[in-house]
Enzyme design. Structure first.
Site, PDB file in Angstrom:
ATOM      1  N   GLY A   1       0.832  -1.222   0.120  1.00 35.89           N
ATOM      2  CA  GLY A   1      -0.158   0.051   0.046  1.00 35.89           C
ATOM      3  C   GLY A   1       0.939   1.289  -0.099  1.00 35.89           C
TER       4      GLY A   1
ATOM      5  N   TYR B   1     -13.610  -3.702  11.138  1.00 40.38           N
ATOM      6  CA  TYR B   1     -12.289  -3.372  11.137  1.00 40.38           C
ATOM      7  C   TYR B   1     -11.406  -3.523  12.397  1.00 40.38           C
ATOM      8  CZ  TYR B   1      -8.594   0.547  10.734  1.00 40.38           C
ATOM      9  OH  TYR B   1      -7.426   1.186  10.871  1.00 40.38           O
TER      10      TYR B   1
END
Length: 297
Positions: free
Chosen positions: A23, A166
């Site tokens: 990322g 999450y």
């Protein structure tokens, strides 16, 4: 206490060292890659969108390389690892998605658990034979609100909660670090597994909820509480380069760990549970098809 108000200017020289950052084309990953390249490292940007990765590499400068990696697809992860044939000094498991609507990865995993945890679990396992120094996995303060449901890790029977999913994925990141370090130590390996969290860092991670109320709350927090991505990347950079205890966890030193200089921080009781860490590891092996025999020691 933080270590002399440590910043990226205190990074050691990284000449001759290879760092893989997942990322890496935006947000914290971009800053992390930029600073490591500035310190002389060869930085490999492992990204889903190679065009954006190439643009980020041009912005970063230094010695960089872009390779395609989709952490939501075990096939992509296996192909990335298959093409790798050289030593890696540091693997930084940075990529992640946050509080997104319910969805599935290419392999049918809940998107946040599949990307944030299982993707990095598989990547680390497959690259471990090449690693020479450490694995840094980026978690979050949200791990404190997380709960590991071993019977329903992929939210097939529970009512879906974006924040709950999450939190589970970020708790899984810390349990993964704990169990990886236990296994490395038991095998007599000198590799270290450590973790970091950025505090509240204002990045593009917070604008994908598709929930207007949540987006508004986070936009207010970004303005009033958050630190910028440059400061948010400091715990990761510290974890990647400093002499730290095995399974160390690094975060900001001030204001409820939302911002500040990098330092050793605590974690929740659940994130410190070795039995839960082992159970999660076993489930992760079953889900990904990657077992301990795949790991070098």
């Amino acid at each position: 206490m933080s270590k002399n108000n440590w910043t990226a200017q205190d990074l050691p020289r990284m000449d001759g060292r290879t760092v893989v950052v997942t990322g890496a084309n935006s947000g914290l990953g971009l800053v992390t890659s930029r600073e490591l390249a500035r310190a002389g490292a060869r930085v490999v940007l492992a990204v889903r969108d190679t065009e954006r990765g190439a643009a980020a590499a041009r912005e970063i400068g230094g010695v960089t390389e872009v390779r395609e990696l989709d952490l939501a697809d075990l096939g992509s992860i296996r192909e990335f690892a298959r093409r790798w044939s050289e030593p890696i000094d540091v693997l930084i498991n940075n990529a992640g998605i946050m509080m997104v609507p319910e969805g599935r990865t290419a392999d049918g995993f809940e998107r946040q658990f599949g990307t944030n945890h299982l993707g990095h679990f598989a990547l680390t396992a497959l690259l471990l034979p090449h690693l020479t120094d450490r694995v840094v996995t980026v978690s979050s303060q949200a791990h404190r609100r997380g709960h590991i449901d071993l019977a329903d890790l992929n939210w097939k029977t529970r009512p879906y909660s974006p924040s709950g999913a999450y939190g589970q994925s970020k708790l899984a990141n810390l349990l993964f670090t704990l169990e990886l370090q236990r296994r490395l130590t038991a095998a007599g390996s000198s590799l270290r597994a450590v973790a970091a969290h950025p505090g509240w860092a204002a990045t593009n991670l917070q604008n994908h909820t598709q929930n207007p109320i949540a987006d508004f709350a986070m936009s207010v927090g970004n303005k009033l509480i958050a630190q910028n991505a440059t400061a948010g990347a400091l715990p990761t950079l510290f974890a990647a380069t400093q002499d730290l205890p095995p399974a160390a966890y690094i975060g900001p030193d001030g204001f409820y760990e939302y911002r500040g200089y990098p330092t050793l921080v605590g974690r929740s009781h659940a994130a410190s549970n070795p039995e839960l860490a082992q159970q999660l590891w076993q489930q992760s092996e079953k889900l990904t098809g990657i077992t301990l025999s795949s790991l070098a020691t």
